[in-house]
Enzyme design. Structure first.
Site, PDB file in Angstrom:
ATOM      1  N   GLY A   1       0.825  -1.206   0.000  1.00 50.73           N
ATOM      2  CA  GLY A   1       0.000   0.000   0.000  1.00 50.73           C
ATOM      3  C   GLY A   1       0.859   1.256   0.000  1.00 50.73           C
ATOM      4  O   GLY A   1       0.544   2.239  -0.683  1.00 50.73           O
TER       5      GLY A   1
ATOM      6  N   ASN B   1      -8.011   3.660   9.175  1.00 46.94           N
ATOM      7  CA  ASN B   1      -7.519   2.398   9.744  1.00 46.94           C
ATOM      8  C   ASN B   1      -7.770   2.279  11.241  1.00 46.94           C
ATOM      9  O   ASN B   1      -7.881   1.181  11.773  1.00 46.94           O
ATOM     10  CB  ASN B   1      -6.023   2.222   9.448  1.00 46.94           C
ATOM     11  CG  ASN B   1      -5.213   3.462   9.662  1.00 46.94           C
ATOM     12  OD1 ASN B   1      -5.508   4.514   9.104  1.00 46.94           O
ATOM     13  ND2 ASN B   1      -4.208   3.377  10.500  1.00 46.94           N
TER      14      ASN B   1
ATOM     15  N   GLY C   1      -2.338  -6.178  -0.283  1.00 48.27           N
ATOM     16  CA  GLY C   1      -2.758  -7.584  -0.190  1.00 48.27           C
ATOM     17  C   GLY C   1      -2.961  -8.077   1.230  1.00 48.27           C
ATOM     18  O   GLY C   1      -3.941  -8.766   1.525  1.00 48.27           O
ATOM     19  N   HIS C   2      -2.052  -7.688   2.134  1.00 52.74           N
ATOM     20  CA  HIS C   2      -2.090  -8.320   3.455  1.00 52.74           C
ATOM     21  C   HIS C   2      -3.261  -7.864   4.320  1.00 52.74           C
ATOM     22  O   HIS C   2      -3.477  -8.398   5.411  1.00 52.74           O
ATOM     23  CB  HIS C   2      -0.752  -8.167   4.187  1.00 52.74           C
ATOM     24  CG  HIS C   2      -0.429  -6.807   4.720  1.00 52.74           C
ATOM     25  ND1 HIS C   2      -0.562  -6.499   6.046  1.00 52.74           N
ATOM     26  CD2 HIS C   2       0.047  -5.702   4.119  1.00 52.74           C
ATOM     27  CE1 HIS C   2      -0.182  -5.247   6.232  1.00 52.74           C
ATOM     28  NE2 HIS C   2       0.195  -4.743   5.084  1.00 52.74           N
TER      29      HIS C   2
ATOM     30  N   THR D   1      10.720  -7.344 -11.934  1.00 53.46           N
ATOM     31  CA  THR D   1      10.109  -8.651 -12.209  1.00 53.46           C
ATOM     32  C   THR D   1       8.939  -8.892 -11.271  1.00 53.46           C
ATOM     33  O   THR D   1       9.043  -8.673 -10.063  1.00 53.46           O
ATOM     34  CB  THR D   1      11.171  -9.765 -12.059  1.00 53.46           C
ATOM     35  OG1 THR D   1      12.222  -9.464 -12.967  1.00 53.46           O
ATOM     36  CG2 THR D   1      10.597 -11.135 -12.357  1.00 53.46           C
TER      37      THR D   1
ATOM     38  N   CYS E   1       1.236   0.827  13.304  1.00 50.48           N
ATOM     39  CA  CYS E   1       2.472   1.563  13.069  1.00 50.48           C
ATOM     40  C   CYS E   1       2.733   2.575  14.179  1.00 50.48           C
ATOM     41  O   CYS E   1       3.848   3.015  14.353  1.00 50.48           O
ATOM     42  CB  CYS E   1       2.409   2.274  11.731  1.00 50.48           C
ATOM     43  SG  CYS E   1       1.854   1.212  10.412  1.00 50.48           S
TER      44      CYS E   1
HETATM   45  N1  PLP Z   1      -2.777   2.953   4.297  1.00 53.96           N
HETATM   46  C1  PLP Z   1      -3.550   2.505   5.290  1.00 53.96           C
HETATM   47  C2  PLP Z   1      -4.875   3.147   5.553  1.00 53.96           C
HETATM   48  C3  PLP Z   1      -3.106   1.446   6.104  1.00 53.96           C
HETATM   49  O1  PLP Z   1      -3.863   1.016   7.103  1.00 53.96           O
HETATM   50  C4  PLP Z   1      -1.837   0.877   5.827  1.00 53.96           C
HETATM   51  C5  PLP Z   1      -1.300  -0.188   6.705  1.00 53.96           C
HETATM   52  O2  PLP Z   1      -1.620  -0.284   7.874  1.00 53.96           O
HETATM   53  C6  PLP Z   1      -1.097   1.372   4.747  1.00 53.96           C
HETATM   54  C7  PLP Z   1      -1.594   2.421   4.009  1.00 53.96           C
HETATM   55  C8  PLP Z   1       0.237   0.809   4.402  1.00 53.96           C
HETATM   56  O3  PLP Z   1       0.074  -0.420   3.705  1.00 53.96           O
HETATM   57  P1  PLP Z   1       1.303  -1.420   3.546  1.00 53.96           P
HETATM   58  O4  PLP Z   1       1.545  -2.019   4.887  1.00 53.96           O
HETATM   59  O5  PLP Z   1       0.846  -2.438   2.548  1.00 53.96           O
HETATM   60  O6  PLP Z   1       2.432  -0.613   3.040  1.00 53.96           O
END
Ligand code: PLP
Length: 405
Positions: free
Chosen positions: A72, A155, A204-205, A241, A329
């Site tokens: 992301g 989030n 994806g995760h 790749t 985070c």
């Molecule tokens: N954006 C939002 C709203 C998220 O919740 C997150 C991850 O917690 C991200 C971006 C970052 O995604 P990634 O961990 O795939 O870099």
């Protein structure tokens, strides 16, 4: 008793069907999709199929609008930096104060650049429910705006922003519109072809695919400059790749997300609602944060007054319950999250927010176990709090003594 995982906004379990779909792409289907032989050909076809599945999940008009990335964060950076390069005469960015750090730190960085490279960043504020003020947005939008980036869903609280309406307004001034939909995709029905959204990020995760794969949706006709230059993979829009096994996994996860969309918005939502109701009934002085009318179906962010979120998480963890205080985070820091601050959640409550984020793997039985586990943990922690005694919170002026810096 098995542990209970309610931290799905941080990351999700990879669906066993996703693992099964991926496995051949580590062993016999190891070809490079760019190669001119059948090993490469087979992998190329699998990537094409995965692209079609993601297109379907997003309701995108064309397969070619799906660009695979590594996460992301990469999709977010690519979108913003591309818009700034593609529209060099425009020097302003509009975003919101509650974005994920993937957007906010990039904007901070762009703003701090000196001289001609510095950008003006407008960060839209939210109210106490985490809602945007579209009047403020309209005022900031202008012919100087290169890009607007607003998350589809938050989030931490699950609050949903009116991104479709915002995209229309951005189009009106010729600005590009990007949405970080990392938390929304797989949880909310999305139909991009009926919107004016130019770019969208997903990861994806967050939807039962593996870590290390994401997507940037890029509407056909959007002026674009790649972040990674090199080979001609992804039609030259993202060199490198292809991570073929993970892309295949993401395709399968997209297909499964479509199949589970109704379940997510009925059964997962029912579990979340029961969890909130049960906790609010059993624990005094707590409340749900976020927009009650526009929220992700899986997210419950509860603020417990006069307690430290970290303490709650440790004791929940001892009971085998995994949750989070704010975004994954930001946990580890004792400061309340930027989202709670932006919503002006009182200091004494912002410290004690816990996010329970559910998935289709949770059960009502787990929800009831959490409802039973939470009240004794809160009672214990409050017994240690200087702001709480056996009659409840101590006098307001003492209790509210600590303030945000
Ligand atoms: N954006 C939002 C709203 C998220 O919740 C997150 C991850 O917690 C991200 C971006 C970052 O995604 P990634 O961990 O795939 O870099």
């Amino acid at each position: 008793m098995a542990d209970i995982y309610m931290d799905n906004n941080a990351t999700t379990k990879v669906d066993p069907l996703v693992v099964e779909a991926m496995l051949p792409y580590f062993t016999e289907q190891f070809g490079n999709a760019s190669s001119m032989h059948s090993f490469g050909d087979r992998v190329g076809k699998a990537i094409k199929e995965a692209r079609a599945r993601v297109q379907h999940l997003l309701g995108a008009a064309h397969e070619s609008e799906i660009v695979f990335t590594s996460c992301g964060t990469e999709s977010d950076s690519t979108a913003i930096l591309s818009a700034l390069k593609a529209l060099p005469e425009r020097r302003e960015i509009i975003t919101t104060v509650v974005e994920h750090p993937a957007i906010l730190s990039l904007c901070d960085y762009l703003e701090k650049q000196l001289g001609d490279d510095g950008y003006v960043v407008h960060r839209l504020r939210v109210d106490e429910k985490g809602r945007l003020d579209l009047k403020e947005y309209r005022k900031k939008l202008s012919e100087k705006t290169a890009i607007v980036s607003a998350m589809w869903a938050n989030n931490e609280t699950g609050t949903i922003f009116p991104v479709e309406e915002m995209a229309e307004l951005a189009k009106g001034v010729g600005a590009q519109f990007h949405t970080d939909a990392v938390q929304a995709v797989g949880k909310l029905p999305i139909n991009l072809k009926d919107t004016a959204i130019d770019m969208l990020s997903l990861s994806g995760h967050k939807l039962h695919a593996p870590k290390g794969v994401g997507v940037l949706y890029l509407r056909r006709g959007t002026r674009f400059r790649p972040l990674l230059r090199g080979g001609h993979q992804e039609r030259g829009r993202r060199a490198g790749t292809e991570n073929s096994a993970s892309i295949v996994g993401l395709g399968k996860a997209a297909e499964l997300a479509m199949e589970h969309m109704v379940f997510e918005n009925t059964c997962v939502k029912a579990m979340r609602d029961r969890l909130e109701k049960g906790i609010l009934a059993a624990v005094p002085n707590c409340f749900v944060t976020g927009d009650p009318d526009h929220r992700l179906p899986n997210t419950a962010n509860i603020a417990f007054e006069y307690i430290e979120g970290e303490g709650i998480l440790l004791l929940l963890n001892k009971e085998g319950i995994a949750a989070s205080s704010g975004s994954a985070c930001t946990s580890g820091s004792l400061e309340p999250s930027h989202v709670m601050k932006a919503m002006s959640i009182p200091y004494t409550a912002a410290h004690g927010t816990v996010r329970f984020s559910l998935s289709r793997y949770n059960t009502m039985d787990e929800v009831d176990r959490v409802i039973a586990a939470v009240p004794p943990i809160m009672a214990h922690l409050r017994s240690l709090s200087p702001y709480w005694n056996e009659d409840g919170p101590v006098a307001a002026e003492e209790a509210f003594a600590p303030r945000y810096a």
